[in-house]
Structure formats: structure tokens, C-alpha cells
Design an enzyme around this catalytic site. Structure first.
Site, PDB file in Angstrom:
ATOM      1  N   ASP A 137       1.150  -1.212  -0.459  1.00  0.00           N
ATOM      2  CA  ASP A 137      -0.031   0.083  -0.080  1.00  0.00           C
ATOM      3  C   ASP A 137       0.749   0.776  -0.233  1.00  0.00           C
ATOM      4  O   ASP A 137       0.631   2.479  -0.621  1.00  0.00           O
ATOM      5  CB  ASP A 137      -1.199   0.536   1.184  1.00  0.00           C
ATOM      6  CG  ASP A 137      -2.187  -0.925   1.599  1.00  0.00           C
ATOM      7  OD1 ASP A 137      -2.196  -1.617   0.124  1.00  0.00           O
ATOM      8  OD2 ASP A 137      -2.665  -1.197   2.258  1.00  0.00           O
ATOM      9  N   CYS A 138       1.838   0.803   0.350  1.00  0.00           N
ATOM     10  CA  CYS A 138       2.215   2.307   0.388  1.00  0.00           C
ATOM     11  C   CYS A 138       4.326   2.357  -0.032  1.00  0.00           C
ATOM     12  O   CYS A 138       4.113   3.694  -0.832  1.00  0.00           O
ATOM     13  CB  CYS A 138       3.649   2.096   2.177  1.00  0.00           C
ATOM     14  SG  CYS A 138       3.836   0.955   2.534  1.00  0.00           S
TER      15      CYS A 138
END
Ligand code: SF4
Ligand code: SF4
Lengths: 133, 378
Positions: free
Chosen positions: B118-119
Site C-alpha cells: 500500500d505504501c
């Protein structure tokens, strides 16, 4: 006079007794520096010594026997920029063409003494020795 | 000491000076002795921080010019080992050669893949980097500069290709890798001035000793003067790759063994007292090592004989009644150049001398790796 030549053999030419003829018919001294020959042809590096006229005739004879002939000025070359003067080659060169000069700390390469045997090529860690075939 | 009136001599000059004037006088007159070595130093490598891509990537597999680098550190940090090869095992182009290319100023292809998070959503990248584009490029070698090393020969009937170079059959030659009397740790046998924090010449830049080298083994047999007769100490070193030069960082190939990095290292030794002067006065005829038969495929080979570096340098030693030509694997020429460069830098005040922040422990032992059970390992 002396000259070094690279010979390229086709399969048919392999069976020709060419070194014998060079010696007997053309009165040349033949030094085999390198040979990689099998039934499908191959390469050979020769040093021929004798009269200039005989060398020329000998080379013509080789060409007429279906052998590819290419003269070389020198069989082995050193890239002086790549050489680190480590000395690895010194103990394996059979003719002492490569020696360590303790005074300068450098490894010198005497092309005259080199017989292009090729032993030093894969021994040199920075790959400074190159065989020109 | 910070330049000015310091009297600095290269190791060879100092030994000559001691011969002419004696230890006591030399100890008083000379402040610093400079040592040097240039040779194949395995256990070398470099780490990089590439910077972040957009969108960012947490690299899990990284290749630099096709050579795998270890990326299990963080998102965009990777360590490239000198001996690393690609899948084809092409020894002419290993990690060491990529490091040399970077030092030469060349651009190198960076490929990386990732899982995607996600990051860090990106899953791959294919680009070029150079020493100009990366944030950090740091040479970090965990074991360099061995204090003495073995002599290798080969009694078998075939040529051996080893990390000690090409060994001809039937004791056809013998190779040695230490620079002998000019080598740093042989001039400071008990690591009095070389320790954690010592500033050194590393690959043409200034670097530091950061730790003892791996396999540090000070307890080997020594001569009455304290000089180890077998591989003993070594150092872990660090320095800024961006400041280094291809003259002192070189990719090497040991046929049918692999790649290695040629590294130039120089260490200044302050002459603290007479004892230090005595250590730095050591000459090749007082430094002893052992000859081993590398055709014995074991970690505990028999010693064929002991030799001095004076004998090795003579170009020929006798082994089992046979005259065997010798080859050094480390460059005397470059070792001398390094000692000279270091000397000039100290005289000009460009190279500061630091006392070690901490000395190495003399209690370290060198343990083997045996196949053992979980219980035996505890
Ligand atoms: S082995 Fe190669 S680098 Fe070393 S001295 Fe010989 S030619 Fe130079
Ligand atoms: S090719 Fe053979 S003779 Fe020539 S330098 Fe190399 S080892 Fe010596």
C-alpha cells in the site's frame, strides 16, 4: 628473418603435412606456438624463420594448399593500462617473457621472448594479456 | 599530529633508515611510517541508496548490470558483493567489475522487482544509475588486508584454478598474496596503532577501519619478534565510493574460481615508541609463512615447509627438492605508490592521523564450520 602467421584449416587441409613441407621444401625453421586442430579443421600459430624469399614461397604454398594465412606482428599483447603489476604471470610464463623487476616493482613484458603459448591469458586477474589470433 | 613538521617515511625508507642508524635513533627521528598493499581482496562490496522512484518501490530483488545485489535491508538500499556473479556464472563480469565500472564514472543498469504494498505500490523498475545519481555509494569490506597469508602450490598432475591464481601441475609454480614487509598489519603485529577508527587510504580516498576483519585470528604461531607466521589479523574497512579511483579499485577474474575486487589500502603507523619502531623495522627475511599443497581438498592441509618473504621475492623456492618459481598476487609497484601518496598527504597536512577509538581484542579465536545438530550448536 622471422615472421608469425595464423593458419586457418578447412577439414580437407588438416591432413596435409604442411609443417613437414615447409621444413623440407622451403628450408624454414618452424616453431608451433599454438595449435587447436581436430577433424573439423582448426587454427595454428606458427613462427617461421628463414630467408625472406623462402618465407614468401612457403606462404604461397600454404595458400595453394587451401590453408588460410594471416600474418601477425605479435602473438600476444599486454594492455599496460590494465596491468596492475601483481606478478601472477611471472611464475607461469615458460620463457620468462614476463619478469618482476624488484627495483621498479613493475612486471616487464619482453615480446621477443614470448612464444604466444597463451598460458598467461587466463591467469591474469585484470585480463591485461591478450592473444591476437 | 596534523602536518607541519612531521617526519614521514615509507615502510621501505624506514627499514633502510633503521639499517643505517639503528632503532633508537630512528624512533626519535621519525614520526610516521606509511604502509600499503594492493591485491585481490575478497569479502569486499558496496552498498547503495538509490533514492525513491515515483510511485515508490520497496525493492525485493535488485540487479546491477545483471549482477544480483542484496536488497533485504529496506526499500531502496542494496549491497553488491564483489564475488557475486549472474546466472550464467560469467566470471569476467561479477560484482567487482560493476563496482569498478561505477568508479570509472559509467552508468549501470538497475533493475528491481517488488511485491507492491500500500505504501510502495510499484512492482518493478528498469533504469540507469551512476555515482552521480545515487545518494550513498559506500565501499564496505568485511575482511581485507590479511596479516600474512599462505603460499599455494600444487603437487597434482593437473592445473588448478584457485583464488590463489593458476597453479601449474607437479609443483610447477607457487603463489603468495601478502605484500610482506610493506604490508600494513605486518608492521603493527599486535594492532597497537591499527584499530577501530583508524583513518586509512582506501581505493584512492580516505576511509576508516570500522571493526576487526572477519576470521580475525591473532592467536596463530608468531616469530620471536611477534610477527604472525600464518594468516592472523584482518580489518573491516569503509569509505566513500564516490571519492575512489579506478587506479585503486579494480575488478579481477580468477579463472574457474570467480570474481574479486582489487583494492588499494594504505595505513600510516605513528612511531609511538621504540617498540613500534622495532615493529616497523621488520624486513622480508624476518617474515615467515607456510607453503601448502592446494591439491589437498581439506581445510587442514599439511605444511610443506616454511619460507620467508625474502625467499619468495627471490623468484624461486625449493619444495620437496624441486625448484619452484614464485609469483606474488599483490602488486609491489602499487603498494609502493600507495605508501608514497600517503606520505605526501601526511606531510602536506591533508591526511590526519587518528588514534584508534578502540583496539582489537587479542582473545578472538577462529572457529571452523562443522556439520552439527541443533543441540551441538547451542
Ligand atoms: S598477471 Fe596480468 S596484471 Fe599481473 S603482472 Fe601479469 S600482466 Fe600484469
Ligand atoms: S603467451 Fe606464453 S610465452 Fe608469451 S608471455 Fe604469456 S606465458 Fe609467456
Amino acid at each position: 628473418m622471422k615472421t608469425k602467421v595464423v593458419l586457418n584449416f578447412s577439414p580437407e587441409a588438416v591432413n596435409n603435412p604442411i609443417t613437414h613441407s615447409l621444413i623440407v621444401k622451403y628450408h624454414l625453421l618452424v616453431n608451433i606456438l599454438r595449435a587447436e586442430i581436430d577433424e573439423i579443421g582448426g587454427k595454428m600459430v606458427l613462427e617461421l624463420s628463414g630467408k625472406a624469399e623462402d618465407i614468401r614461397k612457403g606462404i604461397d604454398y600454404l595458400k595453394s594448399s587451401g590453408v588460410g594465412v594471416r600474418p601477425i606482428k605479435e602473438g600476444v599483447r599486454r594492455d599496460d593500462d590494465a596491468c596492475t603489476h601483481c606478478g601472477m604471470c611471472v611464475s607461469i610464463c615458460p620463457t620468462k617473457a614476463l619478469v618482476l623487476d624488484l627495483k621498479t616493482g613493475k612486471v616487464t613484458f619482453d615480446e621477443e621472448k614470448c612464444v604466444a603459448c597463451g598460458v598467461c591469458i587466463d591467469a591474469c586477474p585484470p585480463r591485461a594479456m591478450e592473444i591476437l589470433i | 599530529m596534523a602536518g607541519g613538521d612531521v617526519v614521514v617515511m615509507t615502510a621501505e625508507e624506514f627499514k633502510e633508515h633503521v639499517r643505517a642508524n639503528g632503532i633508537r635513533k630512528a624512533a626519535k627521528e621519525v614520526d610516521v611510517v606509511t604502509t600499503g598493499t594492493f591485491g585481490a581482496m575478497c569479502s569486499s562490496g558496496a552498498y547503495f541508496n538509490f533514492g525513491h522512484a515515483d510511485p515508490p518501490i520497496k525493492m525485493s530483488k535488485v540487479w546491477l548490470d545483471g549482477i544480483p545485489a542484496y536488497a533485504g535491508l529496506a526499500a531502496v538500499d542494496a549491497y553488491l558483493g564483489a564475488t557475486e556473479l549472474d546466472e550464467s556464472n560469467n566470471m569476467l563480469h561479477g560484482g567487482a567489475h560493476v563496482i569498478e565500472d561505477l568508479v570509472r564514472g559509467k552508468a549501470v543498469r538497475l533493475r528491481a522487482t517488488a511485491l507492491g504494498t500500500d505504501c510502495y505500490p510499484r512492482k518493478d523498475i528498469d533504469t540507469y544509475i551512476s555515482l552521480k545519481t545515487v545518494n550513498q555509494a559506500v565501499l564496505f569490506n568485511v575482511r581485507n588486508c590479511y596479516q600474512n597469508y599462505a603460499v599455494a602450490t600444487n603437487s597434482s598432475s593437473r592445473t588448478l584454478y584457485t583464488y590463489m591464481g593458476k597453479l601449474l601441475p607437479e609443483l610447477g609454480n607457487a603463489t603468495f598474496s601478502s605484500a610482506g614487509e610493506v604490508s600494513p598489519l605486518l608492521n603493527d603485529p599486535y594492532y597497537r596503532s591499527i584499530g577501530i577508527g583508524t583513518r586509512i587510504f582506501l581505493g584512492g580516498a580516505q576511509g576508516f577501519v570500522v571493526w576487526e576483519g572477519t576470521q580475525f585470528n591473532p592467536g596463530v604461531p608468531r616469530t620471536p619478534d611477534g610477527v604472525p607466521k600464518r594468516p592472523a589479523g584482518s580489518i573491516a574497512v569503509i569509505g566513500d565510493l564516490k571519492q575512489m579511483s579506478p587506479e585503486w579499485i579494480k575488478g579481477l577474474t580468477f579463472t574457474r574460481y570467480g570474481a574479486s575486487l582489487g583494492v588499494g589500502i594504505g595505513v600510516p603507523i605513528p612511531i609511538l615508541d621504540e617498540e613500534m619502531a622495532k615493529s616497523c623495522a621488520v624486513t622480508n627475511n624476518q617474515i615467515v609463512t607456510a607453503v601448502f599443497d592446494y591439491s589437498q581438498p581439506t581445510r587442514s592441509r599439511n605444511v610443506l615447509r616454511e619460507v620467508t618473504y625474502a625467499e619468495l621475492r627471490s623468484g624461486e623456492i625449493e619444495v620437496k627438492g624441486k625448484k619452484v618459481p614464485t609469483s606474488s598476487l599483490s602488486s609491489l609497484y602499487k603498494a609502493r605508490q600507495i605508501s608514497q601518496i600517503l606520505k605526501n598527504q601526511i606531510v602536506k597536512g591533508e591526511f590526519a592521523l587518528d588514534r584508534p577509538v578502540q583496539n582489537f581484542s587479542l582473545d578472538r579465536v577462529f572457529r571452523p564450520l562443522d556439520v552439527r545438530s541443533e543441540r551441538e550448536a547451542m
